[in-house]
Scaffold this motif. Structure first.
Motif: not given
Length: 366
Positions: A80-85, A283-287, A308-311, A313-320
């Motif tokens: 969240f810190n990297i992708l959203v903030i 880890t991939a987000v950090a890289v 934000l788009g990447l986040y 996509a990640y949130a959609l995975y969690l929902f699925l």
């Protein structure tokens, strides 16, 4: 859903945010009054203080026998810190990172992310591994203090403007001590209410504690970082907006996760899904952040929108995953087989381009 659980959850968020703000302001002013540089306060007290909700929630969850919530909180907060903030901050105002210190912090964030991933592969983070991580944050703070002595006056002034300098009197010192004590008290109580509410909500929705930790808890405990970074970006305090997010991630990995594992009698068990997917994503987000920070590029509004788009996509995975949707397997293959490798490839390409450009510049100068 029980209205009382929802009320506890919301009240817990409010107490965490208010408590973190009181802790940051009080500790920051006390540190400056004792002669600590504003830069060090910004990189440690502000960045670490805004992560204090994660610390309170993770330790409370670990001691309460809720390890998935503790792991999910740290991993979800770092994503969240990297992708959203940083994404929202860049949309508010493009970020130009000039502070040379970030050239060390971001590679360190990547290295520690890999280390935590390695620790988790055997299914748990042991107590000695947690102690090792916590020792890392002590060493990092010592390094930040030494490094601050060579920072430019411009960077010092920026952090001083964010934290604020005021006359030191018995009255102001007393007020700051009260702020720190009240902030810590609110964090402790708020973490208990927040955790209890989150667990009840997860049970009512039929969602695992790991997913709740990765989403709702992570977003809730990251509100102080979001507020601090966005306000700093709007004010033009670019280094603070970026340094706060990166510093908070370092604190989450080394201090929050380290302390939570160290105080838990058997360490922290790590769910197989977290070790196989969520930790690699973190880890991939950090890289993925490396080329932008390490090369001193501008974090543009387009970069922010991409984050934000990447986040999403990640949130959609969690929902699925939480809903057991039939599309989960196909989506997982796309995420792990396409999206993450593309991020890695683009990262390497940008880093290589920067390296070659720097070599040409050095050869031309010679």
């Amino acid at each position: 859903m029980d209205p009382l659980s929802l009320a506890l959850f919301v009240a817990g968020i409010a107490m965490l945010i208010v408590g973190a703000e009181g802790l940051v302001r009080g500790a920051g002013h006390l540190a400056i009054a004792m002669g600590v540089s504003p830069l060090v306060v910004g990189l440690t007290v502000v960045a670490f203080g805004t992560s204090s909700p994660e610390l309170a929630v993770s330790i409370s969850s670990s001691l309460g026998g809720k390890p998935d919530l503790a792991i999910g909180n740290v991993v979800g907060s770092n994503i969240f810190n990297i992708l959203v903030i940083l994404g929202v901050s860049a949309l508010a105002a493009p970020l130009i990172v000039h502070q040379q210190l970030v050239r060390f912090e971001v590679p360190l964030m990547i290295a520690v992310s890999f280390l935590v991933l390695m620790f988790a592969l055997d299914g748990s983070i042991q107590r000695y591994e947690g102690a090792l991580l916590f020792a890392g944050v002590v060493a990092y703070t010592w390094w930040a203090v030494r490094k601050s002595r060579s920072e430019s006056r411009e960077v010092e002034d920026e952090y001083e403007a964010e934290i604020g300098r005021r006359p030191v009197t018995p009255r102001t010192v007393t007020l700051d001590i009260i702020l720190v004590a009240a902030g810590l008290g609110l964090l402790v109580l708020g973490s208990e209410w927040f955790t209890a509410g989150a667990i009840d909500i997860a049970e009512a929705l039929g969602v695992s504690e790991l997913v709740i930790g990765l989403t709702i808890v992570a977003a809730g405990t990251s509100m102080p970082e979001l507020a601090t970074s966005v306000v700093a970006a709007i004010r033009g305090e670019r280094d603070i907006a970026v340094g706060n997010a990166v510093g908070s991630n370092l604190f989450n990995l080394m201090a929050v996760l380290g302390a939570a594992a160290a105080v838990s009698p058997g360490g922290i068990p790590v769910a197989d899904s977290a070790a196989r997917f969520d930790l690699p994503v973190m880890t991939a987000v950090a890289v993925a952040a490396l080329p932008i920070f390490f090369t001193g590029y501008v974090i543009t509004r387009a970069n922010g929108a991409l984050f934000l788009g990447l986040y999403a996509a990640y949130a959609l995975y969690l929902f699925l995953d939480a809903s057991g949707h039939d599309a989960l397997d196909a989506y997982s293959m796309v995420m792990l087989g396409v999206i993450l490798p593309v991020i890695a490839a683009v990262t390497l390409a940008l880093a290589l381009r920067y390296y070659l450009r720097e070599r040409r510049r050095q050869n031309a100068g010679a």
